[in-house]
Scaffold this active site. Structure first.
Site, PDB file in Angstrom:
ATOM      1  CB  SER A 132      35.947   5.396  71.170  1.00 16.72           C
ATOM      2  OG  SER A 132      35.101   6.284  72.020  1.00 16.72           O
ATOM      3  NE  ARG A 171      31.599   0.787  70.633  1.00 20.00           N
ATOM      4  CZ  ARG A 171      32.199   0.428  72.001  1.00 20.00           C
ATOM      5  NH1 ARG A 171      33.433   0.752  71.946  1.00 20.00           N
ATOM      6  NH2 ARG A 171      31.487  -0.058  72.846  1.00 20.00           N
ATOM      7  CB  THR A 186      37.501   5.590  77.814  1.00 21.78           C
ATOM      8  OG1 THR A 186      37.068   5.460  76.516  1.00 21.78           O
ATOM      9  CG2 THR A 186      38.683   4.830  78.049  1.00 21.78           C
ATOM     10  CB  CYS A 229      23.483  -4.073  58.566  1.00 23.54           C
ATOM     11  SG  CYS A 229      25.083  -4.422  58.210  1.00 23.54           S
ATOM     12  CB  CYS A 251      30.092  -8.716  60.045  1.00 22.37           C
ATOM     13  SG  CYS A 251      29.531  -8.467  61.745  1.00 22.37           S
ATOM     14  CB  CYS A 285      28.485  -2.393  64.590  1.00 19.17           C
ATOM     15  SG  CYS A 285      27.024  -3.096  63.824  1.00 19.17           S
ATOM     16  CB  CYS A 312      22.013  -7.302  62.976  1.00 24.40           C
ATOM     17  SG  CYS A 312      23.536  -8.397  63.501  1.00 24.40           S
TER      18      CYS A 312
END
Length: 549
Positions: free
Chosen positions: A55, A302, A338, A494, A518, A521, A524
């Site tokens: 984050s 992400r 959060t 991506c 990968c 995140c 896709c």
């Protein structure tokens, strides 16, 4: 058929993020207050708590104050208060400061802290274990378990040691079943098990579709004379055109800055690359001036929930509940989720503790949903519910003005009965022949970089000889539809170079999936125009290993 062993708990929590850990801590706090016993287990697919957490982050400590009131007197890593708050509008060569006096008071970052959310989760994990919570990192929940009445009775972890062709390797170990009176899904954005329970229990029947953004982040060490701990900068405008998004740059501890770029996944041009937009953004003179002389040390990405209050699904079902970003409690204009995630976990914990104490098992925790709808989470999200859809509907300039007026009116308690709706991100792309390609500059290797060198800094690793966790419902679609109509957008959206069209030079194009790259995140799974890509969990412990992210 291999027989799986099982373990029984009062509550099983899938995901050791802020929501899951807060729920676990609150459950144990309540048990200690009542002098009762309560068994709590947390499963985490990352190699350690915090390994998959990414984050910005600027954290509102409201929920943390409620959960652990003396956290400031402990060794909590959230220790850099925000002292400056800047919002820049960018043109290609200049910036202009947007005055905060024009923004509602809740948009001010007074009282917030900037730092690593991954490190905060590591600290919360320690607090949970000290209370007796069992945390199992490296174990990915792969299957939802049901009893004979269709009530969720827990989850099963994935098998380990399965080869790509499905055969068992010498180190094969079957997964384990974890049974629970209540199961909380705290997987974060677009969790693969959360998708299943949403579908099975039709949890999204009465809400707007969830919409998303992708956030791409780097961590830099910069020269001490450029570093101002607690300085927070957000940007909007250039380099995006019709897409919604913007940048952030947070001065954190130890001469480090966390910077990144967020692009709403409702964008229409299939040639757009969020990664390349981020690299271009860093070349803005006012951003580059901060980074010059520094060194990039980490990278990650992400997806982010952006649907707001109208996209929050039904939160409960027999035997379980959705908490945190599995439900989607991000306050989009504040760029914060959060505190709301933590509070949702705490409210679910209180409802489950009361149910277990009353001898109920597998009932629907409607009290959790009721209390959340009466909580400050609902108040906060209702106030900003039209911010993201206004931008999507009217564009960055008019949408920002419209959203500002709407938030001011709601802050002043002036009745505005309407809520804008959403359109699924996967349905927004134009055909490739309807828009112009975007020519991105080559990386200079100093400020801007390529994707593969970036993925290297995420410490991403997967066992190569395992089933590919990026599955296709129809193997012909990537070429016959995505390439033919949209010029293979998966090769651009991506941020890790997972998807690649090969064989075009010989007239035999096919999609190559580099699953080992990968970073989990989930972009896709969200943006694919035919919804042909389905992200499923790989072996536990695989994926990124984010330090200080």
């Amino acid at each position: 058929m291999t027989t799986r062993e099982s373990m029984a708990y009062d509550v099983v929590i899938v995901g050791a993020g802020p929501a899951g850990l807060s729920a676990a801590i609150r459950l144990k706090q309540l048990a200690a207050e009542q002098g009762s016993e309560l068994s709590v287990c947390v499963l985490e697919k990352g190699s350690e708590v915090g390994a998959h957490i990414l984050s910005g982050a600027v954290v509102d400590p409201r929920a943390l104050d409620e959960l652990i009131p003396d956290w400031r007197e402990q060794d909590c890593p959230l220790n850099v208060p925000v002292i400056e708050n800047h919002h820049w509008g960018l043109t290609p060569a200049k910036k202009f400061e947007l005055p905060h006096v024009m923004m509602p008071r809740f948009m001010n970052n007074k009282g917030t802290y900037t730092g690593s959310l991954g490190n905060l989760c590591r600290w919360l994990g320690g607090q949970a274990e000290a209370l007796g919570v069992e945390i199992f990192p490296g174990f990915a929940a792969a299957e939802v378990l049901f009893d004979e009445k269709g009530v969720v009775k827990g989850v099963a972890t994935g098998d380990m040691g399965v080869a790509r062709d499905g055969t068992h390797k010498p180190d094969y170990q079957p997964g384990m079943e974890l049974h629970a009176k209540y199961t909380f899904f705290a997987e974060g954005v677009r969790g693969h098990l959360t998708k299943e329970v949403k579908r099975i229990f039709d949890l999204e029947a009465d809400c707007e579709p969830q919409v998303y953004a992708i956030g791409i982040k780097e961590l830099w060490d910069i020269p001490a004379d450029k570093h101002v701990p607690g300085r927070v900068i957000h940007t909007q405008g250039w380099p995006l055109d019709d897409a919604v998004g913007g940048g952030f740059l947070y001065h954190q501890a130890n001469n480090q800055v966390a910077l990144g770029f967020v692009v709403g996944l409702g964008y229409k041009n299939p040639h757009l690359s969020p990664f390349e937009e981020f690299q271009r953004w860093k070349q803005h003179p006012d951003i580059r001036a901060i980074l010059e002389g520094g060194r990039r040390i980490s990278y990650g990405a992400r997806a982010i929930n952006e649907g707001g209050w109208q996209s929050v699904p039904k939160l409960t079902f027999p035997g379980g509940a959705l908490i945190g970003c599995s439900a989607g409690f991000v306050n989009v204009p504040r760029i914060k989720g959060t505190h709301t995630a933590m509070k949702s976990g705490m409210l679910a914990a209180e409802a489950a503790f009361a149910a277990v104490g009353a001898g109920r098992e597998g009932d629907e925790l409607t009290v959790y949903s009721d209390t959340l709808h009466d909580s400050w989470i609902a108040t906060e999200l209702k106030t900003v519910r039209n911010a993201e859809p206004a931008l999507a509907k009217f564009g960055p300039t008019v949408g920002t003005l419209w959203a500002g007026v709407d938030m001011w009116m709601r802050t002043l308690k002036i009745g505005l009965p309407y809520s804008f709706g959403h359109h699924r991100d996967s349905e927004q792309l134009y055909r490739k022949d309807m828009v112009q390609p975007i020519k991105y500059p080559k990386p200079d290797g100093v400020i801007s970089f390529d994707r593969l060198s970036s993925v290297f800094l995420s410490n991403t690793n997967h066992e190569e000889d395992q089933p590919i966790h990026l599955t296709l419902k129809d193997a012909s679609v990537p070429v016959e539809v995505n390439l033919a109509l949209y010029d293979s957008p998966e090769s651009r959206y991506c941020p890790a170079g997972v998807y690649e069209i090969v064989g075009q030079e010989t007239g035999d194009p096919r999609l190559q999936i580099n699953a080992q790259n990968c970073v989990h995140c989930k972009t896709c799974d969200i943006k694919d125009p035919t919804q042909n890509i389905n992200w499923v969990v790989p072996e536990g412990g695989g994926g990124p290993n984010y330090p200080n992210m």
